[in-house]
Design a protein around this motif. Structure first.
Motif, PDB file in Angstrom:
ATOM      1  N   ARG A   1     -16.495  22.886 -36.143  1.00 40.21           N
ATOM      2  CA  ARG A   1     -15.598  21.988 -35.410  1.00 40.21           C
ATOM      3  C   ARG A   1     -14.427  21.574 -36.285  1.00 40.21           C
ATOM      4  N   ARG A   2     -14.724  21.241 -37.534  1.00 41.66           N
ATOM      5  CA  ARG A   2     -13.670  20.832 -38.468  1.00 41.66           C
ATOM      6  C   ARG A   2     -12.668  21.956 -38.670  1.00 41.66           C
ATOM      7  N   HIS A   3     -13.161  23.180 -38.805  1.00 40.17           N
ATOM      8  CA  HIS A   3     -12.259  24.327 -39.003  1.00 40.17           C
ATOM      9  C   HIS A   3     -11.355  24.515 -37.789  1.00 40.17           C
ATOM     10  N   LEU A   4     -11.914  24.393 -36.588  1.00 43.01           N
ATOM     11  CA  LEU A   4     -11.126  24.572 -35.367  1.00 43.01           C
ATOM     12  C   LEU A   4     -10.010  23.534 -35.283  1.00 43.01           C
ATOM     13  N   ILE A   5     -10.353  22.268 -35.546  1.00 43.81           N
ATOM     14  CA  ILE A   5      -9.357  21.197 -35.446  1.00 43.81           C
ATOM     15  C   ILE A   5      -8.334  21.305 -36.572  1.00 43.81           C
ATOM     16  N   ASP A   6      -8.778  21.644 -37.776  1.00 42.46           N
ATOM     17  CA  ASP A   6      -7.823  21.813 -38.882  1.00 42.46           C
ATOM     18  C   ASP A   6      -6.822  22.918 -38.564  1.00 42.46           C
ATOM     19  N   ASP A   7      -7.297  23.984 -37.948  1.00 45.23           N
ATOM     20  CA  ASP A   7      -6.396  25.081 -37.582  1.00 45.23           C
ATOM     21  C   ASP A   7      -5.354  24.600 -36.577  1.00 45.23           C
ATOM     22  N   PHE A   8      -5.789  23.816 -35.599  1.00 41.88           N
ATOM     23  CA  PHE A   8      -4.863  23.274 -34.603  1.00 41.88           C
ATOM     24  C   PHE A   8      -3.837  22.350 -35.262  1.00 41.88           C
TER      25      PHE A   8
ATOM     26  N   ASP B   1      -3.014  22.114 -38.448  1.00 42.20           N
ATOM     27  CA  ASP B   1      -2.150  22.850 -39.382  1.00 42.20           C
ATOM     28  C   ASP B   1      -1.000  23.523 -38.635  1.00 42.20           C
ATOM     29  N   THR B   2      -1.291  24.026 -37.454  1.00 42.85           N
ATOM     30  CA  THR B   2      -0.250  24.652 -36.632  1.00 42.85           C
ATOM     31  C   THR B   2       0.777  23.624 -36.173  1.00 42.85           C
ATOM     32  N   VAL B   3       0.292  22.480 -35.721  1.00 40.47           N
ATOM     33  CA  VAL B   3       1.190  21.433 -35.210  1.00 40.47           C
ATOM     34  C   VAL B   3       2.039  20.846 -36.320  1.00 40.47           C
ATOM     35  N   PHE B   4       1.413  20.578 -37.467  1.00 44.08           N
ATOM     36  CA  PHE B   4       2.111  19.867 -38.546  1.00 44.08           C
ATOM     37  C   PHE B   4       2.518  20.769 -39.702  1.00 44.08           C
ATOM     38  N   ASP B   5       2.514  22.083 -39.470  1.00 39.14           N
ATOM     39  CA  ASP B   5       2.996  23.041 -40.463  1.00 39.14           C
ATOM     40  C   ASP B   5       2.220  22.945 -41.769  1.00 39.14           C
ATOM     41  N   GLY B   6       0.907  23.058 -41.693  1.00 39.36           N
ATOM     42  CA  GLY B   6       0.076  23.064 -42.890  1.00 39.36           C
ATOM     43  C   GLY B   6      -0.635  21.751 -43.114  1.00 39.36           C
ATOM     44  N   PRO B   7      -1.501  21.711 -44.154  1.00 42.30           N
ATOM     45  CA  PRO B   7      -2.263  20.490 -44.448  1.00 42.30           C
ATOM     46  C   PRO B   7      -1.357  19.340 -44.861  1.00 42.30           C
ATOM     47  N   PRO B   8      -1.867  18.089 -44.825  1.00 43.58           N
ATOM     48  CA  PRO B   8      -1.029  16.898 -45.078  1.00 43.58           C
ATOM     49  C   PRO B   8      -0.270  16.949 -46.401  1.00 43.58           C
TER      50      PRO B   8
ATOM     51  N   GLY C   1       0.860  14.870 -48.612  1.00 45.13           N
ATOM     52  CA  GLY C   1       2.023  14.002 -48.750  1.00 45.13           C
ATOM     53  C   GLY C   1       3.048  14.134 -47.655  1.00 45.13           C
ATOM     54  N   SER C   2       2.745  14.865 -46.599  1.00 39.99           N
ATOM     55  CA  SER C   2       3.691  15.044 -45.503  1.00 39.99           C
ATOM     56  C   SER C   2       4.007  13.706 -44.843  1.00 39.99           C
ATOM     57  N   PRO C   3       5.266  13.501 -44.417  1.00 38.06           N
ATOM     58  CA  PRO C   3       5.602  12.260 -43.704  1.00 38.06           C
ATOM     59  C   PRO C   3       4.851  12.134 -42.379  1.00 38.06           C
ATOM     60  N   LEU C   4       4.231  13.220 -41.945  1.00 45.17           N
ATOM     61  CA  LEU C   4       3.477  13.175 -40.697  1.00 45.17           C
ATOM     62  C   LEU C   4       1.968  13.087 -40.941  1.00 45.17           C
ATOM     63  N   ALA C   5       1.566  12.750 -42.174  1.00 39.74           N
ATOM     64  CA  ALA C   5       0.135  12.660 -42.490  1.00 39.74           C
ATOM     65  C   ALA C   5      -0.560  11.632 -41.607  1.00 39.74           C
ATOM     66  N   ALA C   6       0.109  10.499 -41.376  1.00 40.71           N
ATOM     67  CA  ALA C   6      -0.494   9.453 -40.543  1.00 40.71           C
ATOM     68  C   ALA C   6      -0.631   9.927 -39.106  1.00 40.71           C
TER      69      ALA C   6
ATOM     70  N   ALA D   1       2.305  25.038 -29.268  1.00 39.29           N
ATOM     71  CA  ALA D   1       3.745  25.229 -29.498  1.00 39.29           C
ATOM     72  C   ALA D   1       4.515  23.968 -29.116  1.00 39.29           C
ATOM     73  N   SER D   2       4.125  23.342 -28.015  1.00 37.23           N
ATOM     74  CA  SER D   2       4.803  22.121 -27.568  1.00 37.23           C
ATOM     75  C   SER D   2       4.652  21.002 -28.594  1.00 37.23           C
ATOM     76  N   GLU D   3       3.438  20.828 -29.107  1.00 34.86           N
ATOM     77  CA  GLU D   3       3.205  19.785 -30.109  1.00 34.86           C
ATOM     78  C   GLU D   3       3.920  20.106 -31.422  1.00 34.86           C
ATOM     79  N   ARG D   4       3.987  21.371 -31.763  1.00 30.12           N
ATOM     80  CA  ARG D   4       4.692  21.769 -32.987  1.00 30.12           C
ATOM     81  C   ARG D   4       6.179  21.441 -32.882  1.00 30.12           C
ATOM     82  N   ARG D   5       6.773  21.700 -31.706  1.00 22.98           N
ATOM     83  CA  ARG D   5       8.194  21.389 -31.526  1.00 22.98           C
ATOM     84  C   ARG D   5       8.439  19.885 -31.669  1.00 22.98           C
ATOM     85  N   LEU D   6       7.574  19.075 -31.108  1.00 25.95           N
ATOM     86  CA  LEU D   6       7.728  17.621 -31.223  1.00 25.95           C
ATOM     87  C   LEU D   6       7.651  17.179 -32.686  1.00 25.95           C
ATOM     88  N   ALA D   7       6.701  17.753 -33.429  1.00 34.03           N
ATOM     89  CA  ALA D   7       6.560  17.391 -34.840  1.00 34.03           C
ATOM     90  C   ALA D   7       7.786  17.827 -35.639  1.00 34.03           C
TER      91      ALA D   7
END
Length: 312
Positions: free
Chosen positions: A131-138, A140-147, A149-154, A189-195
């Protein structure tokens, strides 16, 4: 009763309510043993066998196997040890049954195709790591990789489901629906564009405290107007729209002041996807959070109000 206060199998059956066949079977398995045999070779049992058989019957009704029961009555295992092991086994069975029930309930509501049914079952039975792998993949796609220090970490944390170890049926059904959403390429793709657009509009310079996104600003400012019944085309809406545009202009850097309405319209229309509301409703249920306010009515109000004023 004969043979020096010994019982025949028939007498044991009358006293315990078990069948002669069952008692003979238990005797053959060594769970109860005859104390003696008659001259004709029939088995005879001591009086305490009645209590032993009553105990065996109780353990059988609790679901224990005959090998375990024999070890208990022979005092090779304590009741506490057996009970603890049996509870663990029952927990596994209950979890499996709960997952099956959740999948079948969801299927009854949706009339899925065989392929969709297979996917629902697979998503419901994923391990915690899967489950963790599935959500992390989603995410990571939305926020362009793992947190990192990303401004979108929160924002990422606020979109992360945590299914508890002992979820309710509703939480399992919510997880299946949310997992299906996270696998939807169009929703990703929609969530990625918003991010991406959120990052693009952040002011340049050193990192600053997290800023609320445009949708949160609209929610805070527009919700009271919607609750009060203010129409987006009324003069009363002017001050709400002015506050919305002023705050967004202060916190972000729209392409150009004259394009502020169009920029806000673009952002809010992109967020009008009903799947976003669905995601956050499911997320709250999985995580045990209070149900979030639906953004769709507030976004619709804001879009209508901005369009009217942009046209004017």
């Amino acid at each position: 009763m004969d043979g020096g206060n010994l019982y025949s199998i028939g007498e044991l059956a009358q006293r315990t309510g078990l069948t002669v066949k069952t008692i003979r079977f238990y005797s053959d398995r060594g769970i109860v043993t005859p104390a003696d045999r008659s001259h004709a070779g029939y088995r005879r049992y001591a009086p305490e066998t009645v209590a032993r058989l009553a105990f065996v019957r109780t353990l059988r009704e609790l679901g224990l196997g005959l090998d375990v029961i024999r070890r208990v009555v022979d005092q090779e295992l304590t009741l506490g040890e057996v009970a603890a092991e049996h509870v663990s086994a029952l927990d596994v069975q209950i979890r499996i049954l709960r997952l099956r029930r959740a999948v079948l309930t969801a299927a009854a509501r949706r009339e899925p195709t065989p392929k969709e049914m297979e996917l629902m079952h697979r998503l419901a039975t994923l391990s915690q790591a899967e489950r963790r792998h599935l959500i992390d993949d989603f995410l990571d796609t939305v926020f362009d990789g793992p947190p990192n220090g990303s401004p979108l970490a929160a924002a990422r944390r606020s979109m992360t489901p945590e299914l508890p170890d002992n979820p309710t049926d509703e939480q399992v059904r919510a997880w299946v629906e949310l997992a299906e959403l996270s696998l939807d390429p169009d929703f990703r793709a929609s969530e990625r564009r918003l991010a991406d657009e959120h990052i693009t509009c952040l002011p340049a310079g050193p990192p600053t405290p997290p800023r609320p996104d445009v949708f949160a600003i609209a929610r805070d400012l527009v919700a009271p107007a919607v609750a009060s019944g203010i129409n987006p085309d009324s003069s009363q809406a002017d001050s709400v729209v002015a506050a919305l545009t002023a705050r967004c202009a202060r916190l972000y850097r729209p392409p150009h002041d004259t394009e502020l309405y169009r920029w806000l319209l673009h952002r809010l229309e992109a967020a009008g996807d009903p799947r976003r509301d669905q995601y956050f409703q499911l997320l709250a249920l999985i995580n045990g959070w209070p149900p979030p306010e639906r953004l769709a009515p507030l976004i619709d109000w804001s879009v209508t109000a901005l369009r009217l004023r942009a046209a004017g």
